[in-house]
Design a protein around this motif. Structure first.
Motif, PDB file in Angstrom:
ATOM      1  N   ASP A  76       0.853  -1.187  -0.002  1.00  0.00           N
ATOM      2  CA  ASP A  76       0.160  -0.126   0.065  1.00  0.00           C
ATOM      3  C   ASP A  76       0.861   1.304  -0.015  1.00  0.00           C
ATOM      4  O   ASP A  76       1.555   1.526   0.907  1.00  0.00           O
ATOM      5  N   HIS A  78       1.926   5.232  -1.223  1.00  0.00           N
ATOM      6  CA  HIS A  78       1.358   6.623  -1.597  1.00  0.00           C
ATOM      7  C   HIS A  78       2.587   7.640  -1.895  1.00  0.00           C
ATOM      8  O   HIS A  78       3.394   7.346  -1.064  1.00  0.00           O
ATOM      9  N   CYS A  79       2.389   8.483  -2.770  1.00  0.00           N
ATOM     10  CA  CYS A  79       3.247   9.652  -2.680  1.00  0.00           C
ATOM     11  C   CYS A  79       2.512  10.700  -2.781  1.00  0.00           C
ATOM     12  O   CYS A  79       1.493  11.205  -3.573  1.00  0.00           O
ATOM     13  N   GLY A  80       2.713  11.695  -1.298  1.00  0.00           N
ATOM     14  CA  GLY A  80       1.600  12.601  -1.419  1.00  0.00           C
ATOM     15  C   GLY A  80       0.375  12.196  -1.091  1.00  0.00           C
ATOM     16  O   GLY A  80       0.240  11.163  -0.098  1.00  0.00           O
ATOM     17  N   ASP A  81      -0.566  12.519  -1.652  1.00  0.00           N
ATOM     18  CA  ASP A  81      -2.190  12.254  -1.355  1.00  0.00           C
ATOM     19  C   ASP A  81      -2.371  11.126  -2.652  1.00  0.00           C
ATOM     20  O   ASP A  81      -3.676  10.660  -2.586  1.00  0.00           O
ATOM     21  N   ARG A  82      -1.482  10.735  -3.393  1.00  0.00           N
ATOM     22  CA  ARG A  82      -1.786   9.810  -4.473  1.00  0.00           C
ATOM     23  C   ARG A  82      -1.398   8.665  -4.089  1.00  0.00           C
ATOM     24  O   ARG A  82      -0.322   8.253  -3.787  1.00  0.00           O
ATOM     25  N   CYS A  83      -2.448   7.621  -4.365  1.00  0.00           N
ATOM     26  CA  CYS A  83      -1.943   6.034  -4.457  1.00  0.00           C
ATOM     27  C   CYS A  83      -0.967   5.723  -5.508  1.00  0.00           C
ATOM     28  O   CYS A  83      -1.445   6.160  -6.942  1.00  0.00           O
ATOM     29  N   ILE A  84       0.259   5.094  -5.473  1.00  0.00           N
ATOM     30  CA  ILE A  84       0.925   4.741  -6.567  1.00  0.00           C
ATOM     31  C   ILE A  84       0.934   3.154  -6.752  1.00  0.00           C
ATOM     32  O   ILE A  84       0.746   2.215  -5.761  1.00  0.00           O
TER      33      ILE A  84
END
Length: 246
Positions: A76, A78-84
């Motif tokens: 799980d 994330h980079c910032g508020d984005r799921c990657i």
């Protein structure tokens, strides 16, 4: 399902590691956590603004020795508020060597004009699949030292002896960073041989007992069109760039 929590040293972020019992009954979760490439991956992650909260082990493969060789897991992330995307095939680093054999000294020229020979190893590769893929001599970085690994792999795969001091560090590349942690350290080496020694290298069988390796000689000027090996093409480019600055 077994689980454990690791805390990254610098950021103090916690990551939950989950492992199915079908895997942990063969390779314990503690053994998995001690896998050097996983420890290195966690250390690198600690330096990045990428947040991983959970790591789910999907498969573990071991060598004949019993030591873990490869781990695949999903995260799980994330980079910032984005799921990657966060699926990782973990195998650790490796090295490859652009080994050029010369019979006499001559003015240095660009690779596309160089008539001397590059040593390639031809072997079957199931993943591609190709029964006669030609690649640079290469190997997994299992002792943490690129130069000693390179010297050993050249000898094992080609039968040619070189010294660590003969190797030129060309830098490193990530061949598949979208899914794999492998960082390939690239080296170049020029070795002067007699015409008789050159002939003995051609089509020699090499590698360990479980490897089907044939040594091939390819003219440096033809290498770019004769192989699809990323290691060879990257090393050739970096070798040219270094020589252009001399």
């Amino acid at each position: 399902m077994e689980s454990a929590t690791v805390v990254l040293e610098k950021s103090k972020r916690s990551i939950s590691i989950e492992c199915p019992t079908t895997i942990s009954s063969v390779h314990s979760l503690r053994q998995i956590q001690q896998f050097p490439p996983l420890k290195a991956w966690l250390q690198s992650l600690d330096q990045q603004p990428i947040s991983v909260t959970k790591l789910c082990i999907q498969s573990v493969d071991a060598f004949k020795s019993g030591n873990i060789g490869f781990i695949k897991f999903a995260t799980d992330a994330h980079c910032g508020d984005r799921c990657i995307p966060g699926i990782v095939f973990l195998r650790g680093g490796s090295i490859a060597v652009l080994l050029i054999l010369r019979t006499h000294k001559k003015p240095r020229v660009a690779s596309f004009l160089d008539p001397d020979y590059c040593v390639m190893v031809e072997q079957p590769r199931v993943a591609v699949p190709d029964s006669k893929l030609q690649e640079l001599p290469a190997g997994m970085l299992d002792d943490g030292v690129g130069v000693s690994t390179a010297v050993r792999e050249i000898l094992e795969e080609t039968g040619i002896r070189v010294e660590g001091g003969d190797l030129v560090d060309l830098g490193s590349v990530y061949p598949s960073p979208g899914a794999c942690d492998e960082e390939v350290g690239l080296y170049a080496c020029e070795k002067y041989v007699t015409e008789e020694e050159l002939e003995r290298v051609k089509d020699r069988l090499g590698g360990l007992s479980d490897e089907l390796i044939t040594v091939r000689l390819v003219r440096v000027c033809d290498l770019w069109r004769q192989t699809s090996d990323m290691k060879a093409l990257a090393a050739l480019y970096l070798w040219d760039r270094q020589n252009s600055e001399i």
